[in-house]
Design an enzyme around this catalytic site. Structure first.
Site, PDB file in Angstrom:
ATOM      1  N   ALA A 264      99.931   4.753  82.164  1.00 56.65           N
ATOM      2  CA  ALA A 264      99.767   4.488  80.741  1.00 56.65           C
ATOM      3  C   ALA A 264      98.499   5.080  80.147  1.00 56.65           C
ATOM      4  O   ALA A 264      97.428   4.889  80.696  1.00 56.65           O
ATOM      5  CB  ALA A 264      99.783   2.986  80.508  1.00 56.65           C
ATOM      6  N   SER A 265      98.655   5.782  79.015  1.00 58.00           N
ATOM      7  CA  SER A 265      97.631   5.874  77.990  1.00 58.00           C
ATOM      8  C   SER A 265      96.818   7.168  77.931  1.00 58.00           C
ATOM      9  O   SER A 265      96.632   7.865  78.930  1.00 58.00           O
ATOM     10  CB  SER A 265      96.675   4.690  78.070  1.00 58.00           C
ATOM     11  OG  SER A 265      97.391   3.484  78.196  1.00 58.00           O
ATOM     12  N   ASN A 266      96.341   7.425  76.711  1.00 60.72           N
ATOM     13  CA  ASN A 266      95.373   8.477  76.420  1.00 60.72           C
ATOM     14  C   ASN A 266      94.143   7.832  75.788  1.00 60.72           C
ATOM     15  O   ASN A 266      94.259   6.877  75.017  1.00 60.72           O
ATOM     16  CB  ASN A 266      95.909   9.484  75.387  1.00 60.72           C
ATOM     17  CG  ASN A 266      97.234  10.110  75.774  1.00 60.72           C
ATOM     18  OD1 ASN A 266      97.425  10.545  76.900  1.00 60.72           O
ATOM     19  ND2 ASN A 266      98.150  10.179  74.815  1.00 60.72           N
TER      20      ASN A 266
END
EC number: 3.5.1.97
Length: 847
Positions: A264-266
């Site tokens: 997950a995720s930036n």
């Protein structure tokens, strides 16, 4: 996740929905809104509440996101608990029951395998350790928050949201320890390699340990893990791991409920020298499974000693990522490998189960667990533990009746070792981070966070920073990528990496910092953070865009967060055009039958000219997606099939977790044994399979989208669909309850909507590579802080603020998310009315 017994009102409402007439469905939804209108809390007026010291004001913006204004921090925490319960009570109850392994009490026997899995993992113990080792200050915060939750529960105990009301389950009052339990559940969800290790055993049973390394690559520039697979060589795994299918099935169910194995995720931070204003920027978007509601909810808190705005999680007191007026912070997963599976040799003697440890047979520790099941009598079962941890397959496996205990006999056990029994001040660290005013204070706070492996990026007006948190085991031998022989002490842990080795950076010369679940250290680094890095393309795109400008501002941050360009396309084109591939591929295309040959040439020409922009309206993106789909099936399905078999399911799921064999084979691995199609007498090579895949991609689009090329659109194949927690639980319900849910699907769920992007784009929209195109992973929230603006923070959620379908704010956030309509979170008093208006609910101390 609740299990609504909707059959009660189906005679009135379900028939119209079942016939599907627009009028009938609209009437059904209207009736449901009216039926549960009193489950919605007021947004204005005065409510006396016991437990408050002073008056509390709660205002809401156009999307229902709350502003809590108080005179004391005590009242702010109390009000946050009250607001969380009013917006997300069903979600809070479901998260708690899932973490406790008690879903069957609300859902029935269909959730029993999930409960067995969660009881075995024993998150209750992890939560107790975290809570017990938190500071007295932090424990008081949790207590005050719990009192706020309970004030709402007491006031609305007879006016519950639809799913809770129809389930017949009466929520228990919230305890401070329950918040630690929700934290433990979210932390457990970061255990990506747990699913990979379980899947690797399923794959090894299908293809053998000799071929397993080809299916478990770690990164594009790293060698395949043949040394790691050597651990399993010579072991008879087929049929010798009792309950493996049950363990994998339960893990898959937990993952489907958004709580396990999400890459997950930036996040990124832009230094002043690269910004238009000469001040820092920070952006964060966390990737989670499509859900209704989102795991996240936005909140803004104003009190004399605490101000913050950002995303919170119902059940946890505080702002998890956001802005406090001085500091902005956001996070992504490291994909840290801080757990291991051990194969244990088992044998039963009399009434005791023994396991082999360094040449000696030791008795397992036994833990008794009682399961209460809706509509059934309770059952009591034994969970076994070895020196490495609980045996995941001691409670899961094939049985004649799901309600019967499972007698684990000889064979291999699956022991789960993790860091969850370690004591630290992680809970304090998160709270201290939300109060930090400078980069230096942020570094101090993040170093307290040991239980959760995260890339935390933060910024103040003049500086930017990055810190890796967590706890990472030192393994005597092996890498922990695949299960290890538990009877051999060579594979045990030897303490943890020194925190000084946790990567960090501050104000780098390049003028930006960013993470996207990619490998952030070079191979051979002093601390083994992981072997399960995600695909590198998102991180490469951050570097490309962040480093391309010296005038970044809010608008450039928005463009980055909604960017749908895949750098994997250029890599695929380079592979096609490689001198060693170009001629053999053309020859393989020429060797195809005429109909396939023309399709393959069309696909090749179009893909070589494709600009890599995966917009929902793109015809070339549809063809590209079809090629990825068909190539995965052409390369692997002959040996890993059938499609509905455990090996293929495990293979597709691992591609969602980290860098995959699908990508690895397309970009290289010309000598892989999987290029040969075992269904044919001849031996195929890579060019032959690629040629077939090109032709099959065009044929796939023709069958699904028609023969008219202009009508092909990526968003017709690739879609978003928001499913409620109730809908996600449907597979575990009885036939009658499933029918009830189906009748009101339009009331609970939203979509489909055309989707752009894929797993490699910053605007992530991941799907099952080789299985279907249904989006399962999205940016569940987005936030941006631009210190050059008078009001720095904006944000947008992926669903509505409320988890109650009767609320006007149940789904109104979807349109804002699709269209990039961010909401401002003002900190200057004169701007509050513009965003939140004057309408308010006032909570007053009850006499």
């Amino acid at each position: 996740m609740a299990s609504p017994a909707f059959m009660r009102f189906l005679p009135r409402c379900g028939a119209a929905a079942a016939f599907g007439t627009l009028l009938g469905l609209a009437g059904c939804q209207s009736w449901l809104d009216d039926r549960y209108a009193d489950s919605l809390p007021p947004t204005s007026g005065v409510q006396p509440i016991k437990g408050l010291a002073q008056n509390v004001s709660i205002r809401r913006n156009a999307l229902g996101m709350p502003l809590i204004e108080t005179g004391t921090f005590h009242d702010a925490l109390f009000a946050l608990g009250y607001v969380h319960a009013s917006d997300r009570l069903s979600q809070m109850v479901s998260l708690r029951l899932l973490a406790q392994g008690r879903l069957a009490e609300m859902v029935g026997p269909g959730a029993l395998e999930i409960d067995r899995f969660m009881r075995t993992v024993n998150l209750r113990q992890a939560a107790e350790i975290q809570y017990r080792n938190a500071s007295p200050r932090l424990q008081r915060f949790f207590e005050v928050y719990a009192r706020g939750v309970n004030a709402y529960l007491y006031r609305y105990r007879d006016k519950l949201p639809m799913d809770l009301a129809q389930s017949g389950y009466r929520p228990e009052y919230w305890k401070p320890e329950d918040s630690a339990l929700v934290f433990a559940l979210l932390n457990f969800g970061l255990a990506v390699n747990l699913q990979e290790e379980i899947a690797s055993l399923t794959l090894a049973q299908k293809v053998g340990s000799d071929k397993l390394a080809w299916l478990t690559p770690t990164y594009p520039d790293e060698n395949l893990p043949f040394d790691e697979a050597e651990k399993l060589k010579g072991l008879r795994l087929d049929g010798q791991v009792p309950g493996l299918a049950g363990v994998e099935g339960a893990a898959r169910q937990v993952a489907a409920l958004s709580m396990l194995g999400v890459a997950a995720s930036n996040n990124w931070a832009i230094a002043p020298q690269r910004s238009r204003s000469g001040k820092s920027l920070m952006a964060n978007d966390t990737h989670l499974p499509l859900s209704m509601p989102s795991v996240w909810n936005y909140v803004q808190i104003r009190s004399p000693k605490y101000q913050a705005a950002g995303v919170s999680i119902a059940g946890l007191p505080g702002v998890v990522a956001g802005f406090n007026g001085k500091l902005a912070w956001g996070m992504t997963m490291v994909l840290g490998d801080n757990q291991d599976l051990y194969l244990e040799q088992l044998r039963r003697q009399g009434n005791r189960l023994y396991y082999l440890a360094d040449g000696k047979w030791q008795p397992t520790r036994e833990r008794q667990e009682t399961f209460f099941i809706k509509g059934q009598r309770p059952i009591r079962e034994v969970i076994h533990e070895t020196r490495h941890g609980p045996l995941l397959n001691s409670a899961l496996g094939e049985r004649k009746n799901i309600l019967q205990p499972l007698p684990l006999k000889s064979g291999y056990g699956l022991a789960y070792r993790s860091i969850q029994q370690e004591a630290d001040k992680t809970l304090d660290g998160f709270f201290d981070l939300s109060r930090a005013k400078t980069i230096e204070q942020a570094f101090d706070a993040t170093r307290e966070i040991r239980a959760m492996p995260l890339n935390i990026v933060f910024a103040d007006e003049k500086h930017i920073g990055w810190q890796v948190t967590g706890r990472y085991p030192n393994r005597k031998e092996g890498r922990g990528l695949l299960p290890s022989p538990g009877w051999d002490g060579r594979y045990d842990w030897d303490g943890y990496a020194d925190p000084i080795l946790h990567p960090s950076d501050q104000d780098p010369q390049q003028g930006w910092l960013g993470t996207a679940n990619h490998r952030t250290v070079q191979p051979g680094y002093g601390a083994q953070l992981s072997n399960s890095w995600y695909y590198p393309e998102r991180a490469e795109r951050i570097a490309q865009l962040a480093g391309a400008s010296k005038s970044h501002d809010t608008q450039s941050m928005i463009r980055m967060q909604y960017d749908q360009t895949s750098l994997f396309v250029a890599k695929l084109q380079a592979m096609f055009d490689n001198p060693g591939m170009a001629l053999p591929l053309r020859q393989a295309i020429d060797a195809l039958p005429e109909a396939q040959r023309s399709r393959a040439r069309e696909a090749y020409d179009r893909l070589m000219a494709f600009d890599g922009k995966l917009t929902a309206s793109s015809s070339d993106a549809a063809l590209y997606g079809a090629f990825l789909h068909e190539s995965a099936r052409q390369i692997f399905l002959d040996e890993l099939g059938p499609e509905d078999g455990p090996a293929w399911k495990a293979f597709v799921e691992t591609a969602n977790l980290s860098y995959s064999a699908q990508a690895d084979h397309l970009l290289g691995r010309d000598d892989s044994p999987f290029w040969d199609d075992t269904r044919t007498p001849q031996k195929e090579d890579k060019p032959a399979i690629l040629a077939r895949s090109l032709a099959a991609a065009v044929e796939f689009c023709e069958q699904r989208l028609g023969s008219e090329r202009k009508a092909w659109q990526w968003g017709k194949l690739h879609t978003y669909e928001w499913q409620s927690d109730s809908s996600k639980m449907a597979p575990y319900l009885g036939a009658g309850e499933r029918a009830g849910l189906g009748a009101i699907k339009g009331y609970l769920d939203r979509g489909p909507y055309p989707a752009g992007g894929d797993h490699t784009t910053l605007d992530v929209s991941a799907y099952g590579w080789g299985q279907d195109f249904d989006t399962w992973l999205i940016p569940a929230m987005r936030l941006i802080v631009d210190f050059g603006q008078s009001e720095p923070m904006i944000g947008v959620n992926s669903s509505g603020q409320s988890g109650n379908p009767a609320s006007p704010h149940y789904a109104d956030g979807i349109d804002a998310w699709l269209k990039g309509r961010y909401v401002s979170f003002p900190f200057q008093p004169q701007n509050l009315d513009r965003v939140y208006g004057n309408k308010r609910l006032t909570l007053t101390p009850a006499r």
